[in-house]
Design an enzyme around this catalytic site. Structure first.
Site, PDB file in Angstrom:
ATOM      1  N   ARG A 199       0.906  -1.158   0.000  1.00  0.00           N
ATOM      2  CA  ARG A 199       0.000   0.000   0.000  1.00  0.00           C
ATOM      3  C   ARG A 199       0.939   1.200   0.000  1.00  0.00           C
ATOM      4  O   ARG A 199       1.544   1.519   1.003  1.00  0.00           O
ATOM      5  CB  ARG A 199      -0.897  -0.015   1.231  1.00  0.00           C
ATOM      6  CG  ARG A 199      -1.907   1.097   1.220  1.00  0.00           C
ATOM      7  CD  ARG A 199      -2.768   1.093   2.475  1.00  0.00           C
ATOM      8  NE  ARG A 199      -3.703  -0.010   2.486  1.00  0.00           N
ATOM      9  CZ  ARG A 199      -3.955  -0.755   3.583  1.00  0.00           C
ATOM     10  NH1 ARG A 199      -3.333  -0.520   4.724  1.00  0.00           N
ATOM     11  NH2 ARG A 199      -4.825  -1.730   3.538  1.00  0.00           N
ATOM     12  N   PRO A 200       1.098   1.863  -1.142  1.00  0.00           N
ATOM     13  CA  PRO A 200       2.244   2.738  -1.390  1.00  0.00           C
ATOM     14  C   PRO A 200       2.240   4.090  -0.670  1.00  0.00           C
ATOM     15  O   PRO A 200       2.144   5.154  -1.287  1.00  0.00           O
ATOM     16  CB  PRO A 200       2.199   2.923  -2.903  1.00  0.00           C
ATOM     17  CG  PRO A 200       0.760   2.803  -3.249  1.00  0.00           C
ATOM     18  CD  PRO A 200       0.208   1.767  -2.301  1.00  0.00           C
ATOM     19  N   CYS A 201       2.416   4.061   0.634  1.00  0.00           N
ATOM     20  CA  CYS A 201       2.503   5.298   1.398  1.00  0.00           C
ATOM     21  C   CYS A 201       3.782   6.069   1.071  1.00  0.00           C
ATOM     22  O   CYS A 201       3.860   7.276   1.317  1.00  0.00           O
ATOM     23  CB  CYS A 201       2.381   5.028   2.889  1.00  0.00           C
ATOM     24  SG  CYS A 201       3.515   3.793   3.527  1.00  0.00           S
ATOM     25  N   HIS A 202       4.761   5.391   0.480  1.00  0.00           N
ATOM     26  CA  HIS A 202       5.990   6.076   0.084  1.00  0.00           C
ATOM     27  C   HIS A 202       5.748   7.094  -1.025  1.00  0.00           C
ATOM     28  O   HIS A 202       6.594   7.946  -1.270  1.00  0.00           O
ATOM     29  CB  HIS A 202       7.060   5.058  -0.351  1.00  0.00           C
ATOM     30  CG  HIS A 202       6.668   4.219  -1.515  1.00  0.00           C
ATOM     31  ND1 HIS A 202       5.918   3.070  -1.370  1.00  0.00           N
ATOM     32  CD2 HIS A 202       6.921   4.353  -2.849  1.00  0.00           C
ATOM     33  CE1 HIS A 202       5.725   2.526  -2.570  1.00  0.00           C
ATOM     34  NE2 HIS A 202       6.328   3.295  -3.474  1.00  0.00           N
TER      35      HIS A 202
END
Length: 168
Positions: free
Chosen positions: A133-136
């Protein structure tokens, strides 16, 4: 039963935690993906069972991502979170590979005031599924790297892997 596996990756060691699931591809639904020492990260608990084979499909997909071949994860996961966190996490899942948003833009997509950026940041910080889940892909308003539970060096590494650019 909670199962886990340790995975060496370009980011360093990753801890995968999941639950057996008859509906998940490969038989495992991911509940956490973290790095050692991560703020809010999980640690292996008594009673958990190590089973790397149960994560074979997830590990394969992570490898494809790190090789630059996979741009979106399609795996089953089970994570709790408050209703607000779940709303924020859905926005994260909609950020395309190679693009970034600011915390304020995430607030805009939720239809809430930009002044709620801190609440958005807290929800993003509670994301239990790093990389997947691409929080970056969320940056500060100036485009600065801020607030990544896995560490800013790893955030930069992921954005570099994706040749990330800022979304409009």
């Amino acid at each position: 039963m909670t199962i886990y596996a340790m995975l060496d990756s370009p980011l360093g060691e990753l801890l995968l935690v999941g639950e057996e699931s008859e509906t998940a591809t490969g038989g495992t639904a991911l509940s956490s993906l973290s790095v050692p020492g991560q703020k809010g990260g999980v640690t292996v608990q008594d009673g958990w069972h190590e089973d790397t084979d149960a994560f074979a499909e997830i590990i394969r997909r992570l490898g494809s991502y790190f090789d630059g071949e996979l741009t979106r994860f399609d795996i089953e996961y089970t994570t709790g979170g408050t209703p607000f966190q779940q709303q924020v996490w859905r926005v994260l899942e909609g950020i395309d590979y190679g693009t970034t948003l600011t915390y304020a833009q995430v607030a805009d997509r939720l239809g809430i005031p930009r002044s709620a950026s801190r609440a958005v940041g807290a929800a993003i910080g509670a994301n239990p599924l790093l990389v997947v889940r691409p929080c970056h892909r969320v940056l500060g308003s100036s485009g600065a790297l801020t607030g990544y539970a896995g560490g800013l060096d790893r955030k930069r590494q992921l954005l570099d892997l994706e040749n990330a650019r800022r979304a409009a």
